[in-house]
Design a protein around this motif. Structure first.
Motif, PDB file in Angstrom:
ATOM      1  N   ARG A 176       6.808  -0.709 -21.086  1.00 57.82           N
ATOM      2  CA  ARG A 176       7.221   0.443 -21.192  1.00 57.82           C
ATOM      3  C   ARG A 176       6.303   1.619 -20.928  1.00 57.82           C
ATOM      4  NH1 ARG A 176       6.911   1.534 -27.412  1.00 57.82           N
ATOM      5  NH2 ARG A 176       4.540   1.723 -27.021  1.00 57.82           N
ATOM      6  N   ASP A 177       6.807   2.407 -20.126  1.00 60.96           N
ATOM      7  CA  ASP A 177       5.920   3.460 -19.499  1.00 60.96           C
ATOM      8  C   ASP A 177       5.401   4.339 -20.337  1.00 60.96           C
ATOM      9  OD1 ASP A 177       4.827   5.511 -17.916  1.00 60.96           O
ATOM     10  OD2 ASP A 177       6.575   5.693 -16.312  1.00 60.96           O
ATOM     11  N   ASP A 178       4.272   4.232 -20.654  1.00 60.41           N
ATOM     12  CA  ASP A 178       3.478   5.025 -21.536  1.00 60.41           C
ATOM     13  C   ASP A 178       2.482   6.173 -20.992  1.00 60.41           C
ATOM     14  OD1 ASP A 178       4.282   3.505 -23.760  1.00 60.41           O
ATOM     15  OD2 ASP A 178       2.512   2.997 -24.341  1.00 60.41           O
ATOM     16  N   SER A 179       3.108   6.498 -19.855  1.00 62.02           N
ATOM     17  CA  SER A 179       2.315   7.939 -19.269  1.00 62.02           C
ATOM     18  C   SER A 179       2.252   9.057 -20.242  1.00 62.02           C
ATOM     19  CB  SER A 179       2.983   8.066 -17.783  1.00 62.02           C
ATOM     20  OG  SER A 179       3.184   7.092 -17.007  1.00 62.02           O
ATOM     21  N   GLN A 180       1.228   9.655 -20.417  1.00 59.81           N
ATOM     22  CA  GLN A 180       0.954  10.826 -21.131  1.00 59.81           C
ATOM     23  C   GLN A 180       0.121  11.685 -20.686  1.00 59.81           C
ATOM     24  OE1 GLN A 180      -0.692   9.263 -25.038  1.00 59.81           O
ATOM     25  NE2 GLN A 180       1.343   8.216 -25.415  1.00 59.81           N
ATOM     26  N   GLY A 181       0.378  12.941 -21.008  1.00 61.48           N
ATOM     27  CA  GLY A 181      -0.494  14.243 -20.310  1.00 61.48           C
ATOM     28  C   GLY A 181       0.096  14.478 -19.097  1.00 61.48           C
ATOM     29  N   SER A 182      -0.758  15.619 -18.573  1.00 61.24           N
ATOM     30  CA  SER A 182      -0.216  16.208 -17.169  1.00 61.24           C
ATOM     31  C   SER A 182      -1.038  15.594 -16.103  1.00 61.24           C
ATOM     32  CB  SER A 182      -0.446  17.822 -17.354  1.00 61.24           C
ATOM     33  OG  SER A 182      -1.819  18.048 -17.656  1.00 61.24           O
ATOM     34  N   ASP A 183      -1.855  14.521 -16.380  1.00 57.45           N
ATOM     35  CA  ASP A 183      -2.742  14.151 -15.299  1.00 57.45           C
ATOM     36  C   ASP A 183      -1.991  13.336 -14.296  1.00 57.45           C
ATOM     37  OD1 ASP A 183      -2.250  11.776 -16.657  1.00 57.45           O
ATOM     38  OD2 ASP A 183      -4.495  11.449 -17.202  1.00 57.45           O
ATOM     39  N   GLY A 184      -0.705  12.912 -14.582  1.00 62.45           N
ATOM     40  CA  GLY A 184       0.057  12.272 -13.458  1.00 62.45           C
ATOM     41  C   GLY A 184      -0.318  10.775 -13.447  1.00 62.45           C
ATOM     42  N   LYS A 185      -1.183  10.331 -14.092  1.00 59.25           N
ATOM     43  CA  LYS A 185      -1.446   8.904 -14.141  1.00 59.25           C
ATOM     44  C   LYS A 185      -0.352   7.918 -15.002  1.00 59.25           C
ATOM     45  CE  LYS A 185      -5.096   5.613 -15.485  1.00 59.25           C
ATOM     46  NZ  LYS A 185      -6.542   5.368 -15.922  1.00 59.25           N
ATOM     47  N   GLN A 186       0.100   7.016 -14.179  1.00 63.15           N
ATOM     48  CA  GLN A 186       0.826   6.043 -14.625  1.00 63.15           C
ATOM     49  C   GLN A 186       0.488   4.831 -15.620  1.00 63.15           C
ATOM     50  OE1 GLN A 186       3.911   5.334 -11.576  1.00 63.15           O
ATOM     51  NE2 GLN A 186       5.342   5.614 -13.027  1.00 63.15           N
ATOM     52  N   VAL A 187       0.910   4.713 -16.694  1.00 59.13           N
ATOM     53  CA  VAL A 187       0.244   3.738 -17.639  1.00 59.13           C
ATOM     54  C   VAL A 187       1.413   2.638 -18.257  1.00 59.13           C
ATOM     55  CG1 VAL A 187      -1.074   3.296 -19.700  1.00 59.13           C
ATOM     56  CG2 VAL A 187      -1.543   5.282 -18.314  1.00 59.13           C
ATOM     57  N   TRP A 188       1.505   1.544 -18.223  1.00 61.68           N
ATOM     58  CA  TRP A 188       2.477   0.741 -18.699  1.00 61.68           C
ATOM     59  C   TRP A 188       1.990  -0.039 -19.925  1.00 61.68           C
ATOM     60  CZ3 TRP A 188       2.215   1.710 -13.416  1.00 61.68           C
ATOM     61  CH2 TRP A 188       3.352   2.475 -12.721  1.00 61.68           C
ATOM     62  N   ALA A 189       2.786  -0.084 -20.833  1.00 63.18           N
ATOM     63  CA  ALA A 189       2.323  -1.207 -22.013  1.00 63.18           C
ATOM     64  C   ALA A 189       3.202  -2.327 -22.226  1.00 63.18           C
ATOM     65  CB  ALA A 189       2.500  -0.232 -23.242  1.00 63.18           C
ATOM     66  N   MET A 190       2.855  -3.383 -22.481  1.00 60.43           N
ATOM     67  CA  MET A 190       3.545  -4.747 -22.641  1.00 60.43           C
ATOM     68  C   MET A 190       4.026  -4.718 -24.125  1.00 60.43           C
ATOM     69  SD  MET A 190       2.433  -8.552 -22.234  1.00 60.43           S
ATOM     70  CE  MET A 190       1.561  -8.114 -20.906  1.00 60.43           C
ATOM     71  N   LEU A 191       5.317  -5.060 -24.218  1.00 57.03           N
ATOM     72  CA  LEU A 191       6.133  -4.980 -25.475  1.00 57.03           C
ATOM     73  C   LEU A 191       6.436  -6.689 -25.692  1.00 57.03           C
ATOM     74  CD1 LEU A 191       8.376  -2.086 -25.204  1.00 57.03           C
ATOM     75  CD2 LEU A 191       6.386  -2.126 -26.295  1.00 57.03           C
ATOM     76  N   PRO A 192       6.210  -7.065 -26.958  1.00 53.15           N
ATOM     77  CA  PRO A 192       5.471  -6.446 -28.145  1.00 53.15           C
ATOM     78  C   PRO A 192       3.869  -6.379 -27.974  1.00 53.15           C
ATOM     79  CG  PRO A 192       6.152  -8.526 -28.731  1.00 53.15           C
ATOM     80  CD  PRO A 192       6.439  -8.380 -27.405  1.00 53.15           C
ATOM     81  N   GLY A 193       3.285  -7.183 -27.168  1.00 57.43           N
ATOM     82  CA  GLY A 193       2.106  -6.722 -26.558  1.00 57.43           C
ATOM     83  C   GLY A 193       0.650  -7.216 -27.690  1.00 57.43           C
ATOM     84  N   LEU A 194      -0.264  -7.200 -27.265  1.00 57.07           N
ATOM     85  CA  LEU A 194      -1.562  -7.112 -28.103  1.00 57.07           C
ATOM     86  C   LEU A 194      -2.432  -5.786 -27.985  1.00 57.07           C
ATOM     87  CD1 LEU A 194      -2.730 -10.716 -26.775  1.00 57.07           C
ATOM     88  CD2 LEU A 194      -1.831 -10.215 -29.093  1.00 57.07           C
ATOM     89  N   GLY A 195      -2.003  -4.730 -27.395  1.00 59.56           N
ATOM     90  CA  GLY A 195      -2.766  -3.590 -27.386  1.00 59.56           C
ATOM     91  C   GLY A 195      -3.957  -3.514 -26.397  1.00 59.56           C
ATOM     92  N   GLN A 196      -4.931  -2.964 -26.359  1.00 61.89           N
ATOM     93  CA  GLN A 196      -5.944  -2.950 -25.614  1.00 61.89           C
ATOM     94  C   GLN A 196      -6.848  -3.871 -26.072  1.00 61.89           C
ATOM     95  OE1 GLN A 196      -6.420  -1.468 -22.679  1.00 61.89           O
ATOM     96  NE2 GLN A 196      -4.341  -0.256 -22.788  1.00 61.89           N
ATOM     97  N   ILE A 197      -6.745  -4.986 -25.491  1.00 63.69           N
ATOM     98  CA  ILE A 197      -7.697  -6.334 -25.842  1.00 63.69           C
ATOM     99  C   ILE A 197      -9.156  -6.115 -25.601  1.00 63.69           C
ATOM    100  CG2 ILE A 197      -8.148  -8.495 -25.602  1.00 63.69           C
ATOM    101  CD1 ILE A 197      -5.260  -9.213 -25.109  1.00 63.69           C
ATOM    102  N   GLY A 198      -9.682  -5.498 -24.607  1.00 61.76           N
ATOM    103  CA  GLY A 198     -10.964  -5.274 -24.494  1.00 61.76           C
ATOM    104  C   GLY A 198     -11.603  -4.344 -25.465  1.00 61.76           C
ATOM    105  N   ASP A 199     -11.084  -3.162 -25.893  1.00 60.14           N
ATOM    106  CA  ASP A 199     -11.374  -2.343 -26.882  1.00 60.14           C
ATOM    107  C   ASP A 199     -11.501  -3.001 -28.190  1.00 60.14           C
ATOM    108  OD1 ASP A 199     -11.387  -0.379 -24.881  1.00 60.14           O
ATOM    109  OD2 ASP A 199      -9.606   0.691 -25.574  1.00 60.14           O
ATOM    110  N   ARG A 200     -10.653  -3.732 -28.556  1.00 61.31           N
ATOM    111  CA  ARG A 200     -10.417  -4.321 -29.917  1.00 61.31           C
ATOM    112  C   ARG A 200     -11.364  -5.406 -29.965  1.00 61.31           C
ATOM    113  NH1 ARG A 200      -4.510  -6.416 -31.227  1.00 61.31           N
ATOM    114  NH2 ARG A 200      -5.366  -6.565 -33.326  1.00 61.31           N
ATOM    115  N   TYR A 201     -11.788  -5.942 -28.731  1.00 57.10           N
ATOM    116  CA  TYR A 201     -12.661  -7.435 -28.830  1.00 57.10           C
ATOM    117  C   TYR A 201     -14.188  -6.519 -28.962  1.00 57.10           C
ATOM    118  CZ  TYR A 201     -14.637 -11.624 -27.642  1.00 57.10           C
ATOM    119  OH  TYR A 201     -15.343 -13.125 -27.611  1.00 57.10           O
ATOM    120  N   TYR A 202     -14.500  -5.813 -28.097  1.00 59.71           N
ATOM    121  CA  TYR A 202     -15.779  -5.135 -27.821  1.00 59.71           C
ATOM    122  C   TYR A 202     -16.227  -3.931 -28.987  1.00 59.71           C
ATOM    123  CZ  TYR A 202     -16.188  -8.208 -23.902  1.00 59.71           C
ATOM    124  OH  TYR A 202     -16.185  -9.492 -23.265  1.00 59.71           O
ATOM    125  N   LEU A 203     -15.404  -3.269 -29.197  1.00 55.26           N
ATOM    126  CA  LEU A 203     -15.625  -1.800 -29.905  1.00 55.26           C
ATOM    127  C   LEU A 203     -15.399  -1.960 -31.397  1.00 55.26           C
ATOM    128  CD1 LEU A 203     -13.970   0.750 -27.697  1.00 55.26           C
ATOM    129  CD2 LEU A 203     -16.294  -0.133 -27.486  1.00 55.26           C
TER     130      LEU A 203
END
Length: 494
Positions: free
Chosen positions: A467-494
């Motif tokens: 899924r295209d999860d691009s947000q805001g006006s910075d024009g950066k494209q972000v894709w999310a996997m469905l159903p996915g695991l979220g941001q694993i690095g953030d969930r593991y380290y933070l």
């Protein structure tokens, strides 16, 4: 015993600014060599200073290597060392430089391979046994008095520059440098200058000026520096590759023949998927739940990574081996026959698999790659590489099996760059085992598979969509996997 001197600044350096963009196309082929600038001029003319001015003036640049000819002085005999300390050895003649090795290292760097550059110590007048590892340059600035003198070197340059300077100023700079950095006396410097340096400049260095595309003053040269930087920026823009969007949504694009790229089946993707036992399904249920505690998440990430690496180890070579058991009976078994094994994690999320990898393979080297998306176009950028010795040295890399670790393959852009880096170092494609928790079937894995069909990909599961999860006006494209695991690095380290 040579006098004690101030250690000079390193001449062969990697100056990383904003990372290196892709130097290959979506088929995995090299399409962009590094841009090479050859900078020649007399001793003390300001060649190194000009190279560093170029780096500063480029501003927002990819990684740059400054490669110095001084590293390629030949290894000296005992008699040559005696002559060198007596100022009787001609360091300014072309024969004093190992031009073949110089051209070989420069060719490797230009063609996006690693190079092991010699290290020369001017205080001892000898080449050291250790060598400096260089890799990842988009721009190479090569400087030396004979940089334009040899035809093999000139053939590798995209731009040839000669630094012209007044003779008196060059001599003054040489005296100041050799006294401060190389522990020499003024009398010895002047004797060497008159016997060797000045004749060499007249006979070899100055005539090479005829090969230069641009002649730059040794001082007050800001206008010339800006012209060089403008030319380099334009050439890099012409060579740039943009295909991350194609990797994220391959079904929206066409093949080179003009036909639409069909959506690949799981069989066509040739993935090794962990058997979906109840244990694996239970682990994924915990990892996918956003209400799972941090303690549970870390525990089951480590558990799943251990199982994945164990499953992936089937792709290592094994040889038959007979042993005698404690009951004095013979047993015919298997022993791992790989010469070298290492792990390389794609930071940051790939680090979540490292603990599981170390549980399976004890005491093997571990490396890392930092690949992040560009803030404007989302293309991958290689920001940093720290690879094990068995990968950095090409004669070892060809016999090395690499476990490449990343939490997910979504668009596949970071995975693509990581594989290309390993291939540049001489690792065989069939010796790369990519281990990941999840793969997006609708993402970049079909293109990754077509580019590198002999690589093994071992995954815990395959998710159907992006899924295209691009947000805001910075024009950066972000894709999310469905159903996915979220941001694993953030969930593991933070």
């Amino acid at each position: 015993m040579p006098p004690v001197s101030v250690k000079p600044p390193p001449k062969n350096t990697v100056l990383v600014s904003h990372g290196r963009p892709p130097w290959y196309d979506e088929r995995g082929n090299h399409t962009m060599n590094a841009f090479v600038v050859g900078i020649a001029g007399g001793s003390g003319s300001g060649k190194t200073h000009v190279a560093r001015q170029i780096v500063r003036s480029l501003g927002s640049i990819p990684s740059v290597v400054i490669l110095s000819q001084d590293s390629f002085y030949k290894k000296h005999t005992e008699q040559e060392l005696v002559d060198a300390f007596a100022n009787n050895y001609d360091f300014d003649h072309p024969s004093s430089i190992d031009m073949d090795s110089f051209a070989e290292c420069l060719k490797d760097l230009k063609e996006c391979r690693q190079a092991s550059v010699p290290i020369y110590d001017f205080t001892t007048h000898q080449r050291l046994e250790e060598r400096k590892y260089l890799y990842g340059a988009a721009i190479i600035l090569t400087e030396g008095i004979m940089a334009l003198q040899d035809a093999k070197l000139r053939a590798l340059y995209d731009l040839k520059v000669f630094v012209h300077c007044d003779s008196d100023l060059m001599l003054a700079r040489r005296i100041k440098r050799d006294v401060a950095e190389r522990g020499r006396s003024v009398d010895g410097i002047l004797e060497q200058y008159l016997r060797f340096v000045k004749p060499s400049y007249d006979n070899y260095v100055l005539p090479s000026q005829a090969h230069a595309d641009l002649i730059v003053p040794g001082s007050n040269n800001q206008v010339a520096i800006e012209l060089i930087c403008t030319h380099i920026r334009r050439k890099l823009d012409e060579r740039s590759n943009h295909f991350r969007a194609k990797m994220a949504t391959p079904h929206l694009y066409t093949t080179p023949s003009g036909t639409a790229i069909p959506e690949s089946t799981l069989d066509e993707l040739d993935l090794t998927i962990m058997p979906q036992t109840r244990q694996i399904q239970g682990i994924f249920t915990i990892l996918r739940s956003k209400t799972s505690s941090k303690q549970d998440f870390i525990f089951f990430v480590d558990r799943l990574s251990t199982l994945l690496v164990e499953h992936a180890s089937q792709f290592l070579p094994y040889a038959s081996r007979s042993v005698i058991t404690p009951t004095e009976a013979a047993f015919d078994g298997k022993t791992m026959s790989a010469k070298h094994i290492c792990g390389v994690s794609i930071l940051r999320s790939g680090g979540a698999l490292e603990r599981g990898f170390r549980r399976v393979f004890n005491n093997v080297p571990m490396g890392s790659l930092l690949v992040q998306s560009h803030g404007e176009d989302g293309e991958p950028l290689m920001l940093h590489s720290m690879l094990p010795v068995c990968v950095r040295q090409r004669h070892l890399a060809k016999d090395t099996f690499v476990f490449l670790l990343d939490a997910q393959i979504v668009t596949g852009a970071a995975a693509f760059m990581a594989v290309r880096i390993l291939l540049d170092h001489g690792v065989k494609q069939e010796n790369i085992i990519f281990v990941t928790f999840l793969v997006a079937k609708g993402g970049g894995v079909p293109i990754l598979r077509r580019a590198f069909p002999h690589m093994k990909i071992v995954t815990g599961d395959v998710d159907p969509a992006l899924r295209d999860d691009s947000q805001g006006s910075d024009g950066k494209q972000v894709w999310a996997m469905l159903p996915g695991l979220g941001q694993i690095g953030d969930r593991y380290y933070l």
